[in-house]
Scaffold this motif. Structure first.
Motif, short mmCIF file in Angstrom:
data_model
loop_
_atom_site.label_atom_id
_atom_site.label_comp_id
_atom_site.label_asym_id
_atom_site.label_seq_id
_atom_site.Cartn_x
_atom_site.Cartn_y
_atom_site.Cartn_z
N SER A 145 0.81 -1.21 0.00
CA SER A 145 0.00 0.00 0.00
C SER A 145 0.85 1.26 0.00
CB SER A 145 -0.94 0.01 1.21
OG SER A 145 -0.20 -0.01 2.42
N SER A 146 2.14 1.14 0.35
CA SER A 146 3.03 2.31 0.35
C SER A 146 3.38 2.74 -1.06
CB SER A 146 4.31 2.00 1.14
OG SER A 146 3.99 1.65 2.48
N GLY A 147 3.37 1.80 -1.97
CA GLY A 147 3.53 2.15 -3.38
C GLY A 147 4.94 2.23 -3.89
N GLY A 148 5.95 2.05 -3.05
CA GLY A 148 7.33 2.12 -3.51
C GLY A 148 7.80 0.83 -4.15
N MET A 149 8.86 0.91 -4.95
CA MET A 149 9.37 -0.28 -5.63
C MET A 149 9.81 -1.34 -4.63
SD MET A 149 9.11 -0.15 -8.90
CE MET A 149 10.35 -1.33 -9.42
N CYS A 150 10.49 -0.91 -3.54
CA CYS A 150 11.01 -1.86 -2.56
C CYS A 150 9.90 -2.54 -1.77
CB CYS A 150 11.97 -1.15 -1.61
SG CYS A 150 13.47 -0.56 -2.42
N ASP A 151 8.72 -1.92 -1.73
CA ASP A 151 7.64 -2.47 -0.92
C ASP A 151 7.08 -3.75 -1.51
OD1 ASP A 151 7.65 -0.35 0.99
OD2 ASP A 151 6.69 0.92 -0.53
N SER A 152 7.39 -4.04 -2.76
CA SER A 152 6.92 -5.29 -3.37
C SER A 152 7.90 -6.43 -3.15
CB SER A 152 6.70 -5.10 -4.87
OG SER A 152 7.93 -4.81 -5.52
N GLN A 153 9.06 -6.16 -2.56
CA GLN A 153 10.07 -7.20 -2.39
C GLN A 153 9.60 -8.37 -1.53
OE1 GLN A 153 12.64 -7.60 -4.08
NE2 GLN A 153 12.80 -5.62 -5.09
N PRO A 154 8.90 -8.13 -0.39
CA PRO A 154 8.44 -9.29 0.41
C PRO A 154 7.55 -10.23 -0.38
CG PRO A 154 8.30 -7.28 1.71
CD PRO A 154 8.62 -6.86 0.30
N LEU A 155 6.63 -9.66 -1.17
CA LEU A 155 5.75 -10.51 -1.98
C LEU A 155 6.54 -11.25 -3.05
CD1 LEU A 155 2.97 -11.52 -2.82
CD2 LEU A 155 2.70 -9.47 -4.22
N ARG A 156 7.42 -10.54 -3.72
CA ARG A 156 8.23 -11.17 -4.75
C ARG A 156 9.07 -12.31 -4.16
NH1 ARG A 156 8.76 -8.11 -9.48
NH2 ARG A 156 7.79 -6.04 -9.36
N ALA A 157 9.61 -12.07 -2.97
CA ALA A 157 10.42 -13.10 -2.32
C ALA A 157 9.59 -14.32 -1.97
CB ALA A 157 11.06 -12.52 -1.06
N TYR A 158 8.41 -14.10 -1.45
CA TYR A 158 7.52 -15.21 -1.08
C TYR A 158 7.16 -16.03 -2.32
CZ TYR A 158 3.58 -17.73 1.01
OH TYR A 158 2.73 -18.70 1.45
N LEU A 159 6.80 -15.35 -3.40
CA LEU A 159 6.40 -16.05 -4.61
C LEU A 159 7.58 -16.78 -5.25
CD1 LEU A 159 3.96 -13.46 -6.23
CD2 LEU A 159 3.40 -15.51 -4.90
N ARG A 160 8.77 -16.17 -5.20
CA ARG A 160 9.94 -16.86 -5.75
C ARG A 160 10.22 -18.15 -4.98
NH1 ARG A 160 12.35 -11.76 -6.76
NH2 ARG A 160 13.33 -11.80 -4.71
N ARG A 161 9.97 -18.11 -3.71
CA ARG A 161 10.27 -19.26 -2.87
C ARG A 161 9.24 -20.37 -3.01
NH1 ARG A 161 13.52 -20.27 1.39
NH2 ARG A 161 12.85 -21.82 2.93
N TYR A 162 7.97 -19.99 -3.06
CA TYR A 162 6.91 -20.99 -2.91
C TYR A 162 6.00 -21.13 -4.12
CZ TYR A 162 8.14 -20.90 2.05
OH TYR A 162 8.79 -20.98 3.25
N CYS A 163 6.16 -20.31 -5.12
CA CYS A 163 5.23 -20.34 -6.25
C CYS A 163 5.95 -20.65 -7.56
CB CYS A 163 4.51 -18.99 -6.37
SG CYS A 163 3.41 -18.84 -7.79
N LEU A 164 5.34 -21.53 -8.35
CA LEU A 164 5.83 -21.81 -9.69
C LEU A 164 4.76 -21.34 -10.68
CD1 LEU A 164 7.86 -23.09 -11.65
CD2 LEU A 164 6.61 -25.26 -11.36
N ARG A 165 5.14 -20.44 -11.58
CA ARG A 165 4.21 -19.88 -12.55
C ARG A 165 4.80 -20.00 -13.94
NH1 ARG A 165 -1.17 -18.11 -13.31
NH2 ARG A 165 -1.23 -16.35 -14.76
N ARG A 166 4.22 -20.87 -14.74
CA ARG A 166 4.67 -21.03 -16.13
C ARG A 166 3.53 -20.65 -17.06
NH1 ARG A 166 6.61 -27.19 -15.44
NH2 ARG A 166 4.58 -27.15 -14.39
#
Length: 564
Positions: free
Chosen positions: A219-240
């Motif tokens: 909700s803060s809107g900054g580029m770095c604020d999406s890092q936790p979500l990106r990290a979680y998805l990289r770790r646990y999500c496979l999207r092809r």
């Protein structure tokens, strides 16, 4: 999937390097989210994983001793699917690719075992969300087992954590949890939080922590604020995506049509009456959001019916006026399920837009009683073999017919609509044109659906298959089709994508043309704009609105009205 279940690999490897807290490295974790786009083979990937781990599963059952006396360990993987038809699809894939390599037990309907032994002496148990929810209410067998693995197919079914589906799934006993869905985000990012709550993967294994540390920073809107979500998805999500497959190119086009003079007059009259009704509400004492919602819902739906049916009002169109295309939507809509629990004032589902109860009062004077909209006799009363003058059909339905006929012989067409009147109107207009037409909707039996799908796939003379969106949106392989027609825009763009993916998927050898039909200057254009807005919001923001009010805003935007 094998890597995520391998203790020596699940926390290592470049694929899963993340920005997550180091505490996540202290606890072995198993499972994840397979979010491949539709048609990429999520079912087959899961079956291969089950087959590859049969030895480990047997060891688990033989040497695992559950702390709770009532939990019985089993080597079986429990797979939960939305419908009986999907159970048959899983069984078909097993028979097609693995012959007798897996022992399968169906926990559904008359085939439901009455004791634990059949669930222990098997490799795979197939059940539905409805059966699982029923079992949960009764503290039944499924919740007395310690499963080797639990897999939720079409896992977005549990995206609302207040439903029985979610509670039944999240209380299953297992240390290996998987979510399979090509549309993990249906409307908003919070959809992910329910999946994360089910998966229980560290360091944010509960919904509240996932919201606080993953979603709220967005909700803060900054580029770095999406890092936790990106990290979680990289770790646990496979999207092809389908780019991984060597599929022929597909083409998407939108055909814009203009209402005829008579259709425009009817459309304008409905809009005018809706505005008068809103003025009456605003000038009166009762300005509740629910009453506004009901008026806006009814007006929007009537105008959408005009877009599809024009001025034609044969008995089958009138009787099915507000009925969704299939009754099974009622059970699968997660917001309907949550509203059933103690919310007596809601008359329409804010999610799927169906009338919430058969005895809901009509909103506008002169409308038919909703009890006749939802009656079981609707379909039985329709004479599909009768004839109607083709010229009476709407501008839109004639445009669909024109596109199908111009495609020529030898082409196969999938046609999707949300509404019973549209489905039957299409059947009439094509049969009058001498086109071999098949029809599948919510009241079509499982055996009949299987027969019709087989006919469409294999019979060269069966050129058109007309399906309700709710029936045809998940789990079907209809690669015989080279043309997909979406007759009207759906409130949820993910549902449209799932329906289209019945043809654009693994095994498709032809170029697929996807055609959408929109009436100019109507609510349909506004709904398309709302679809785009929802897709953007689902990707970029965290929405905590409540059901009635957030959908009230949708209707206001679609109708272009202002209510102070």
């Amino acid at each position: 999937m094998l890597d995520r279940e391998n203790e020596s690999l699940s926390d290592n490897g470049s694929l899963y390097d993340t920005y997550l807290s180091p505490s996540s490295q202290l606890t072995p974790n198993y499972g994840g989210l397979i979010a491949d786009v539709m048609g990429m083979g999520k079912t087959l990937s899961t079956l291969v994983t089950i087959l590859h781990t049969l030895g480990s599963a047997r060891d688990f059952a033989d040497f695992n001793f559950s702390q709770a006396a009532q939990e019985t360990p089993t080597r079986a993987t429990l797979v939960v699917v939305p419908s009986r038809q999907l159970i048959d699809n899983w069984k078909f894939e097993i028979e097609r690719h693995m012959c007798e390599a897996l022992h399968v037990t169906v926990f559904h309907g008359e085939q439901k075992p009455q004791g634990c032994k059949p669930l222990i002496d098997t490799d795979l148990v197939l059940t539905t969300y409805s059966t699982l929810a029923s079992d949960y209410k009764k503290s039944g067998l499924l919740h007395k087992m310690e499963w080797y693995r639990v897999v939720l197919d079409e896992a977005h079914e549990i995206r609302n954590s207040s439903t029985h589906y979610f509670r039944a799934a999240s209380t299953l006993n297992t240390s290996r949890r998987w979510c399979l869905t090509g549309t993990p985000i249906q409307n908003k990012l919070e959809d992910l939080s329910s999946l994360a709550d089910f998966l229980r993967l560290p360091p944010y294994s509960a919904k509240n922590s996932f919201r606080k540390y993953i979603l709220e920073p967005l909700s803060s809107g900054g580029m770095c604020d999406s890092q936790p979500l990106r990290a979680y998805l990289r770790r646990y999500c496979l999207r092809r995506t389908d780019k991984c497959l060597d599929l022929p190119p597909s083409t998407a086009t939108t055909i814009y049509q203009t209402l005829s003079d008579q259709e425009q007059k009817l459309y304008d009259a409905i809009l005018s009456r809706a505005k008068w009704a809103l003025d009456d509400i605003v000038s009166g004492n009762d300005k509740g959001a629910l009453k506004l919602y009901n008026v806006l819902f009814t007006a929007t739906l009537k105008m959408r019916m005009v877009c599809n049916h024009g001025t034609l009002s044969p008995p089958w169109a009138f009787m099915g006026y507000l009925a969704p295309q299939d009754r099974e939507i009622d059970a699968s809509c997660e917001r309907c399920s949550s509203l059933d629990e103690g919310c007596e004032d809601i008359q329409f589902c804010p999610n799927c837009r169906r009338p919430f109860r058969a005895n809901s009062p009509s909103v506008s004077a002169g409308s038919p009683n909703p009890t006749c909209w939802l009656g079981d006799g609707i379909i039985d009363a329709i004479d599909l073999h009768g004839s109607l003058q083709t010229d009476l059909f709407s501008t839109k339905l004639k445009a669909v017919r024109k596109q199908v006929l111009e495609a020529g012989a030898g082409t196969k067409h999938l046609i999707f609509s949300q509404w019973i009147p549209t489905l039957y109107g299409l059947v009439h207009i094509f049969r009058d044109a001498g086109v071999s037409t098949l029809l599948i909707h919510g009241k079509t039996s499982t055996l009949e659906r299987t027969r019709l799908i087989k006919t469409f796939q294999e019979d060269s003379q069966a050129s058109v298959l007309i399906m309700s969106v709710g029936t045809g949106a998940v789990g079907l392989n209809l690669t015989a089709a080279s043309h997909v027609h979406v007759v009207e825009p759906h409130w949820n763009p993910s549902v449209e994508a799932q329906a289209i993916a019945r043809a654009i998927r693994m095994g498709q050898m032809k170029n697929v043309i996807v055609t959408r039909y929109i009436m100019k200057g109507t609510v349909e254009e506004s709904i398309v704009a709302l679809q785009t807005k929802k897709q953007t919001l689902a990707k970029l923001t965290f929405d905590t609105g409540n059901g009635v009010n957030e959908n009230l805003e949708d209707f206001k935007a679609v109708l272009g009205v202002k209510v102070d």
